[in-house]
Design an enzyme around this catalytic site. Structure first.
Site, PDB file in Angstrom:
ATOM      1  N   GLY A  26      -1.794   4.598  -0.897  1.00  0.00           N
ATOM      2  CA  GLY A  26      -0.771   5.279  -0.272  1.00  0.00           C
ATOM      3  C   GLY A  26       0.529   4.229   0.171  1.00  0.00           C
ATOM      4  CD  GLU A  84      -6.438   9.831   9.452  1.00  0.00           C
ATOM      5  OE1 GLU A  84      -5.929   8.589  10.112  1.00  0.00           O
ATOM      6  OE2 GLU A  84      -5.569  10.429   9.268  1.00  0.00           O
ATOM      7  CG  HIS A 108      -4.511  -0.714  12.282  1.00  0.00           C
ATOM      8  ND1 HIS A 108      -3.800  -1.537  13.303  1.00  0.00           N
ATOM      9  CD2 HIS A 108      -4.723   0.566  12.795  1.00  0.00           C
ATOM     10  CE1 HIS A 108      -3.833  -0.754  14.515  1.00  0.00           C
ATOM     11  NE2 HIS A 108      -4.465   0.431  14.102  1.00  0.00           N
ATOM     12  CD  GLU A 227      28.498   7.191  18.354  1.00  0.00           C
ATOM     13  OE1 GLU A 227      29.357   7.584  17.611  1.00  0.00           O
ATOM     14  OE2 GLU A 227      28.130   5.921  18.385  1.00  0.00           O
ATOM     15  CB  SER A 252      34.229  -3.380  20.306  1.00  0.00           C
ATOM     16  OG  SER A 252      33.564  -2.237  21.015  1.00  0.00           O
TER      17      SER A 252
HETATM   18  P1  NAD Z   1      -1.779   6.354   3.579  1.00  0.00           P
HETATM   19  O1  NAD Z   1      -2.176   7.741   4.283  1.00  0.00           O
HETATM   20  O2  NAD Z   1      -0.304   6.103   3.153  1.00  0.00           O
HETATM   21  O3  NAD Z   1      -2.626   6.192   2.084  1.00  0.00           O
HETATM   22  C1  NAD Z   1      -4.012   6.386   2.138  1.00  0.00           C
HETATM   23  C2  NAD Z   1      -4.574   6.449   0.971  1.00  0.00           C
HETATM   24  O4  NAD Z   1      -5.799   6.610   0.785  1.00  0.00           O
HETATM   25  C3  NAD Z   1      -3.994   7.459  -0.148  1.00  0.00           C
HETATM   26  O5  NAD Z   1      -3.753   7.091  -1.619  1.00  0.00           O
HETATM   27  C4  NAD Z   1      -4.964   8.453  -0.001  1.00  0.00           C
HETATM   28  O6  NAD Z   1      -4.763   9.450  -1.346  1.00  0.00           O
HETATM   29  C5  NAD Z   1      -6.181   7.642  -0.162  1.00  0.00           C
HETATM   30  N1  NAD Z   1      -7.617   8.135   0.297  1.00  0.00           N
HETATM   31  C6  NAD Z   1      -7.706   9.055   1.342  1.00  0.00           C
HETATM   32  N2  NAD Z   1      -8.938   9.456   1.416  1.00  0.00           N
HETATM   33  C7  NAD Z   1      -9.781   8.802   0.366  1.00  0.00           C
HETATM   34  C8  NAD Z   1     -11.035   8.516   0.098  1.00  0.00           C
HETATM   35  N3  NAD Z   1     -11.989   9.378   0.782  1.00  0.00           N
HETATM   36  N4  NAD Z   1     -11.268   7.716  -0.933  1.00  0.00           N
HETATM   37  C9  NAD Z   1     -10.341   6.920  -1.544  1.00  0.00           C
HETATM   38  N5  NAD Z   1      -8.927   7.217  -1.067  1.00  0.00           N
HETATM   39  C10 NAD Z   1      -8.733   8.113  -0.266  1.00  0.00           C
HETATM   40  O7  NAD Z   1      -2.265   5.055   4.405  1.00  0.00           O
HETATM   41  P2  NAD Z   1      -1.503   3.980   5.137  1.00  0.00           P
HETATM   42  O8  NAD Z   1      -0.314   4.292   5.838  1.00  0.00           O
HETATM   43  O9  NAD Z   1      -1.138   3.078   3.759  1.00  0.00           O
HETATM   44  O10 NAD Z   1      -2.818   3.060   5.662  1.00  0.00           O
HETATM   45  C11 NAD Z   1      -3.573   2.340   5.437  1.00  0.00           C
HETATM   46  C12 NAD Z   1      -3.981   1.271   6.207  1.00  0.00           C
HETATM   47  O11 NAD Z   1      -2.544   0.458   6.496  1.00  0.00           O
HETATM   48  C13 NAD Z   1      -4.430   1.934   7.639  1.00  0.00           C
HETATM   49  O12 NAD Z   1      -5.305   0.910   8.182  1.00  0.00           O
HETATM   50  C14 NAD Z   1      -2.943   1.615   8.454  1.00  0.00           C
HETATM   51  O13 NAD Z   1      -3.027   1.282   9.946  1.00  0.00           O
HETATM   52  C15 NAD Z   1      -2.629   0.321   7.933  1.00  0.00           C
HETATM   53  N6  NAD Z   1      -1.067   0.083   8.030  1.00  0.00           N
HETATM   54  C16 NAD Z   1      -0.077   0.949   7.537  1.00  0.00           C
HETATM   55  C17 NAD Z   1       1.217   0.641   7.584  1.00  0.00           C
HETATM   56  C18 NAD Z   1       2.105   1.501   7.022  1.00  0.00           C
HETATM   57  O14 NAD Z   1       3.395   1.099   6.727  1.00  0.00           O
HETATM   58  N7  NAD Z   1       1.863   2.851   6.521  1.00  0.00           N
HETATM   59  C19 NAD Z   1       1.578  -0.681   8.166  1.00  0.00           C
HETATM   60  C20 NAD Z   1       0.636  -1.469   8.611  1.00  0.00           C
HETATM   61  C21 NAD Z   1      -0.631  -1.523   8.506  1.00  0.00           C
HETATM   62 MG    MG Z   2      -0.105   0.967  13.000  1.00  0.00          MG
END
Ligand code: NAD
Ligand code: MG
Ligand code: MG
Length: 334
Positions: A26, A84, A108, A227, A252
């Site tokens: 993701g 989650e 995280h 705005e 400004s």
């Molecule tokens: P996301 O929801 O964008 O992506 C999750 C991915 O996991 C998807 O590709 C989904 O298809 C896959 N997935 C879901 N269930 C699955 C399973 N059972 N088996 C295998 N793959 C599965 O998640 P994200 O936002 O990239 O977050 C990932 C981690 O990164 C989290 O711990 C989040 O807190 C952390 N994080 C995210 C961001 C951000 O910019 N989104 C920033 C910092 C840290």
């Molecule tokens: Mg976060």
């Protein structure tokens, strides 16, 4: 200033010869996988059967395996699944394949800090948490830049956990900007606080409320959008580049004087007290419990709010106005 590691100080050899599994493709997953691959590392993406992301990862030239097989094949396993879902995937696909000396990594600290995942003692556990959205982790890397990251070591079984963490951070491009040391607890609490009180919750409500006050007073929604939402990026870009001073230098004198007069009428002592309440709920587990309960009951509130928020007038008019700016391409998420 606390020590911040740059590329030259990271023992990038610590990952040589190791296979890195990126679980999930993701926001963060696609960025880590592509950046590490481009940095010359042996990357395998772990996804569940039937995931729509499989084709995307393969099209990017990456090897894709089922989650359990990816864990089995790898020395370093980065968990980039939705927070989650991590605990159940951990039980089913990760834990059974975690042999001695492997490294388990997170972006995280939620699941480790709140003990939803309890790793075995004979592995390394570290974190590389980019301080930016996944799509920016990729786009900055492609520009030769990087998004800074926090690193933390929760368990150092092999004695090399810190070197591996820093090498990983360098591999995704973060050491170009800086790697700052922290703990799982500190990262979890500050990250949740930042996204709730300031970056996402705070800023979204600030922009929406400003838009509502103007439109309810009879001003055009198009004007109110420019705005209160469009200009936010332009202002924040200046803050990103040179802090509040550069922003105030560029606006400004009238705007700067208005900033000093009115900012504190918006963000009051009451707002600060509310922020302290948010932090307390994060520290004592109230927020984590509420979020996990919401997930157990099918994320009903999350989905309903997502739908309602997308119907807010600022979103409707914003979509139309952004459509006029041909260079502003929406990101194809997932
Ligand atoms: P996301 O929801 O964008 O992506 C999750 C991915 O996991 C998807 O590709 C989904 O298809 C896959 N997935 C879901 N269930 C699955 C399973 N059972 N088996 C295998 N793959 C599965 O998640 P994200 O936002 O990239 O977050 C990932 C981690 O990164 C989290 O711990 C989040 O807190 C952390 N994080 C995210 C961001 C951000 O910019 N989104 C920033 C910092 C840290
Ligand atoms: Mg976060
Ligand atoms: Mg964050």
């Amino acid at each position: 200033m606390k020590k911040v590691y740059k590329e030259a100080e990271c023992a990038t050899g610590a990952l040589d010869g190791k296979v890195i599994a990126i679980l999930g493709y993701g926001s963060q997953g696609h960025a880590h996988a592509k950046n590490l691959h481009d940095s010359g590392y042996d990357v395998v993406v772990g996804l569940y059967e039937g995931s729509k992301s499989r084709a995307k990862a393969e099209a990017a030239g990456l090897k894709v395996l089922d989650t359990a097989a990816a864990v089995k094949a790898a020395d370093v396993i980065m968990v980039l699944l939705p927070d989650e879902k991590q605990a159940s995937v951990y039980k089913q696909d990760i834990e059974p394949n975690l042999t001695e000396g492997k490294a388990l990594a997170f972006a995280h600290g939620f699941n480790i800090h709140y003990q939803c995942i309890i790793p075995p003692e004979n592995i390394d556990v570290f974190m590389i948490a980019p301080k930016g959205p996944g799509h920016t982790v990729r786009s900055e890397f492609e520009l030769g830049h990087g998004v800074p990251s926090l690193y933390a070591v929760y368990q150092d079984y092999t004695g090399h956990a810190m070197d591996i963490a820093l090498a990983y951070g360098a591999g995704i491009g973060s050491a170009r900007a800086g790697l700052l040391g922290t703990t799982f607890r500190e990262e979890t609490e500050t990250d949740l606080f930042g996204e709730q009180a300031v970056l996402c919750g705070g800023v979204a409500e600030l922009m929406k409320t400003g838009f509502e006050v103007l439109t309810e007073a009879g001003y055009d929604p198009e004007n109110a959008y420019y705005e209160c939402m469009h200009e936010m990026k332009l202002i924040v870009d200046l803050v990103y580049q040179g802090g509040l001073s550069l922003m105030r230098y560029s606006i400004s004198n009238t705007a700067e004087y208005g900033d000093y007069c009115s900012g504190r009428r918006v963000i009051t002592a009451e707002t600060k007290e509310a922020m302290r309440g948010i932090l307390k709920d994060i520290q004592d587990g109230t927020f984590a419990t509420q979020w996990l309960q919401e997930c157990q009951s099918g994320q009903i509130t999350l989905k309903a709010r997502r739908r309602l928020e997308s119907q807010h007038p600022v979103e409707v008019v914003g979509k139309q106005l952004r459509g006029l700016m041909s260079w502003n391409h929406a990101i194809d998420v997932e």
